[in-house]
Design a protein around this motif. Structure first.
Motif, PDB file in Angstrom:
ATOM      1  N   ARG A  35     -26.322 -19.675   6.897  1.00 19.12           N
ATOM      2  CA  ARG A  35     -25.722 -18.415   7.299  1.00 19.12           C
ATOM      3  C   ARG A  35     -24.236 -18.517   7.620  1.00 19.12           C
ATOM      4  N   THR A  36     -23.706 -19.703   7.582  1.00 20.89           N
ATOM      5  CA  THR A  36     -22.328 -19.902   7.956  1.00 20.89           C
ATOM      6  C   THR A  36     -21.529 -20.495   6.814  1.00 20.89           C
ATOM      7  N   ASP A  37     -20.234 -20.372   6.873  1.00 19.26           N
ATOM      8  CA  ASP A  37     -19.384 -20.970   5.842  1.00 19.26           C
ATOM      9  C   ASP A  37     -19.052 -22.423   6.158  1.00 19.26           C
ATOM     10  N   ILE A  38     -19.629 -22.952   7.233  1.00 19.80           N
ATOM     11  CA  ILE A  38     -19.414 -24.340   7.626  1.00 19.80           C
ATOM     12  C   ILE A  38     -20.552 -25.181   7.058  1.00 19.80           C
ATOM     13  N   THR A  39     -20.213 -26.160   6.217  1.00 22.62           N
ATOM     14  CA  THR A  39     -21.215 -27.070   5.680  1.00 22.62           C
ATOM     15  C   THR A  39     -21.139 -28.363   6.468  1.00 22.62           C
ATOM     16  N   LEU A  40     -22.169 -28.627   7.231  1.00 22.31           N
ATOM     17  CA  LEU A  40     -22.219 -29.808   8.079  1.00 22.31           C
ATOM     18  C   LEU A  40     -22.679 -31.028   7.290  1.00 22.31           C
ATOM     19  N   PRO A  41     -22.253 -32.234   7.708  1.00 25.09           N
ATOM     20  CA  PRO A  41     -22.767 -33.456   7.079  1.00 25.09           C
ATOM     21  C   PRO A  41     -24.287 -33.539   7.222  1.00 25.09           C
ATOM     22  N   LYS A  42     -24.908 -34.311   6.346  1.00 28.13           N
ATOM     23  CA  LYS A  42     -26.372 -34.406   6.299  1.00 28.13           C
ATOM     24  C   LYS A  42     -26.987 -34.808   7.642  1.00 28.13           C
ATOM     25  N   GLY A 107     -14.597 -34.808   1.986  1.00 31.09           N
ATOM     26  CA  GLY A 107     -15.427 -35.321   0.902  1.00 31.09           C
ATOM     27  C   GLY A 107     -16.782 -35.743   1.415  1.00 31.09           C
ATOM     28  N   ASN A 108     -17.164 -37.000   1.157  1.00 25.10           N
ATOM     29  CA  ASN A 108     -18.459 -37.512   1.591  1.00 25.10           C
ATOM     30  C   ASN A 108     -18.400 -38.228   2.932  1.00 25.10           C
ATOM     31  N   SER A 109     -17.248 -38.216   3.573  1.00 26.80           N
ATOM     32  CA  SER A 109     -17.132 -38.874   4.869  1.00 26.80           C
ATOM     33  C   SER A 109     -16.617 -37.871   5.909  1.00 26.80           C
ATOM     34  N   TYR A 110     -16.667 -38.283   7.160  1.00 30.62           N
ATOM     35  CA  TYR A 110     -16.183 -37.420   8.220  1.00 30.62           C
ATOM     36  C   TYR A 110     -15.796 -38.247   9.430  1.00 30.62           C
ATOM     37  N   GLU A 111     -15.055 -37.624  10.313  1.00 27.42           N
ATOM     38  CA  GLU A 111     -14.697 -38.218  11.589  1.00 27.42           C
ATOM     39  C   GLU A 111     -15.051 -37.222  12.686  1.00 27.42           C
ATOM     40  N   ILE A 112     -15.522 -37.751  13.801  1.00 29.02           N
ATOM     41  CA  ILE A 112     -15.757 -36.927  14.987  1.00 29.02           C
ATOM     42  C   ILE A 112     -14.617 -37.236  15.942  1.00 29.02           C
ATOM     43  N   LYS A 118      -5.129 -26.887  20.352  1.00 32.50           N
ATOM     44  CA  LYS A 118      -5.172 -26.462  18.954  1.00 32.50           C
ATOM     45  C   LYS A 118      -4.333 -27.307  17.999  1.00 32.50           C
ATOM     46  N   ARG A 119      -3.495 -28.179  18.485  1.00 28.33           N
ATOM     47  CA  ARG A 119      -2.658 -28.993  17.615  1.00 28.33           C
ATOM     48  C   ARG A 119      -3.047 -30.472  17.625  1.00 28.33           C
ATOM     49  N   ARG A 120      -4.241 -30.786  18.115  1.00 32.35           N
ATOM     50  CA  ARG A 120      -4.609 -32.202  18.227  1.00 32.35           C
ATOM     51  C   ARG A 120      -6.081 -32.421  17.895  1.00 32.35           C
ATOM     52  N   PHE A 121      -6.331 -33.426  17.084  1.00 34.61           N
ATOM     53  CA  PHE A 121      -7.675 -33.912  16.783  1.00 34.61           C
ATOM     54  C   PHE A 121      -7.581 -35.432  16.834  1.00 34.61           C
ATOM     55  N   LYS A 122      -8.198 -36.041  17.838  1.00 36.79           N
ATOM     56  CA  LYS A 122      -8.147 -37.491  18.002  1.00 36.79           C
ATOM     57  C   LYS A 122      -9.487 -38.095  17.592  1.00 36.79           C
ATOM     58  N   PRO A 123      -9.534 -38.784  16.437  1.00 30.82           N
ATOM     59  CA  PRO A 123     -10.781 -39.389  15.972  1.00 30.82           C
ATOM     60  C   PRO A 123     -11.308 -40.443  16.948  1.00 30.82           C
ATOM     61  N   ILE A 124     -12.639 -40.408  17.171  1.00 37.63           N
ATOM     62  CA  ILE A 124     -13.269 -41.405  18.054  1.00 37.63           C
ATOM     63  C   ILE A 124     -14.509 -42.045  17.425  1.00 37.63           C
ATOM     64  N   ALA A 125     -15.047 -41.448  16.373  1.00 41.41           N
ATOM     65  CA  ALA A 125     -16.251 -42.005  15.730  1.00 41.41           C
ATOM     66  C   ALA A 125     -16.299 -41.541  14.275  1.00 41.41           C
ATOM     67  N   ASN A 126     -16.931 -42.354  13.432  1.00 40.30           N
ATOM     68  CA  ASN A 126     -17.065 -41.939  12.032  1.00 40.30           C
ATOM     69  C   ASN A 126     -18.520 -41.750  11.617  1.00 40.30           C
ATOM     70  N   SER A 127     -19.395 -41.583  12.633  1.00 38.44           N
ATOM     71  CA  SER A 127     -20.784 -41.243  12.345  1.00 38.44           C
ATOM     72  C   SER A 127     -21.388 -40.552  13.570  1.00 38.44           C
ATOM     73  N   LEU A 128     -22.367 -39.725  13.323  1.00 37.85           N
ATOM     74  CA  LEU A 128     -23.067 -39.065  14.422  1.00 37.85           C
ATOM     75  C   LEU A 128     -23.787 -40.099  15.278  1.00 37.85           C
ATOM     76  N   GLU A 129     -24.314 -41.127  14.640  1.00 34.91           N
ATOM     77  CA  GLU A 129     -25.002 -42.184  15.380  1.00 34.91           C
ATOM     78  C   GLU A 129     -24.061 -42.845  16.396  1.00 34.91           C
TER      79      GLU A 129
END
Length: 146
Positions: A35-42, A107-112, A118-129
Motif C-alpha cells: 500500500r505504500t511507495d516504500i519498498t523495504l528490504p526483504k 540497489g540490493n544493499s542498505y544501511e540503517i 533533516k540534513r543528517r543520516f549517520k550509518p550504524i549498521a548494514n543489516s537488520l540483524e
C-alpha cells in the motif's frame, strides 16, 4: 541468523521488557506491504509480516513504527525530491522526535542509520540483524548521532 530466529529474538526481548507490540493479521500482510511507495528490504518485510511495530515506546524511548506509519525523510522533512536523503525510510522514533532511525536502500544493499535532523543520516549498521543486536544490547552506538 535465520530470519525467524531474528524475529523471535526481538519479540522475546519485547516480551521480557513488557513492550506491547502488534501481531499482524496474515490476510492484511500483502495489502500493508504493497500500500505504500516504500519498498523495504526483504528482512524488513519478513519482520513486518510477523509484527507490526510497537504500540508504545520501550523503556529506553524507542518506538518501532507500524508498517503503515513508515515515512521517508523526504515526506517527513519536506525535502526536495533530488535530495540525497529523500528516500530514506524512517522506521523508528526515539524519545518522541528527539531523533529517528532510518534505512537507506541502494540497489540490493542498505544501511540503517541515525537521523538527528533533516540534513543528517549517520550509518550504524548494514543489516537488520546487526541493528537488532545493537538494540537488544542497548549499545552506545545507538545514541552517537554526531
Amino acid at each position: 541468523m535465520a530470519k525467524v530466529e531474528l524475529i523471535r529474538k526481538l519479540l522475546n526481548y519485547w516480551k521480557r521488557n513488557n513492550v506491547s507490540f502488534e501481531y499482524v493479521n496474515p490476510v492484511e500482510v500483502n495489502y500493508m506491504l504493497n500500500r505504500t511507495d516504500i519498498t523495504l528490504p526483504k528482512d524488513f518485510q519478513e519482520l513486518y509480516k510477523n509484527v507490526n511495530g510497537t504500540a508504545d515506546c520501550d523503556h529506553e524511548g524507542f518506538l518501532f513504527y507500524r508498517q503503515e506509519d513508515i515515512i521517508t525523510m523526504g515526506k517527513k522533512f519536506s525535502l526536495d525530491k533530488n535530495d540525497e536523503f529523500y528516500n530514506v525510510a524512517i522506521f523508528i522514533d526515539y524519545m518522541q522526535g528527539s531523533w529517528w532511525y532510518g534505512v537507506n536502500i541502494e540497489g540490493n544493499s542498505y544501511e540503517i542509520g541515525i537521523i538527528p535532523h533533516k540534513r543528517r543520516f549517520k550509518p550504524i549498521a548494514n543489516s537488520l540483524e546487526t541493528f537488532i543486536d545493537l538494540y537488544i544490547e542497548d549499545s552506545e552506538i545507538l545514541y552517537d548521532y554526531d
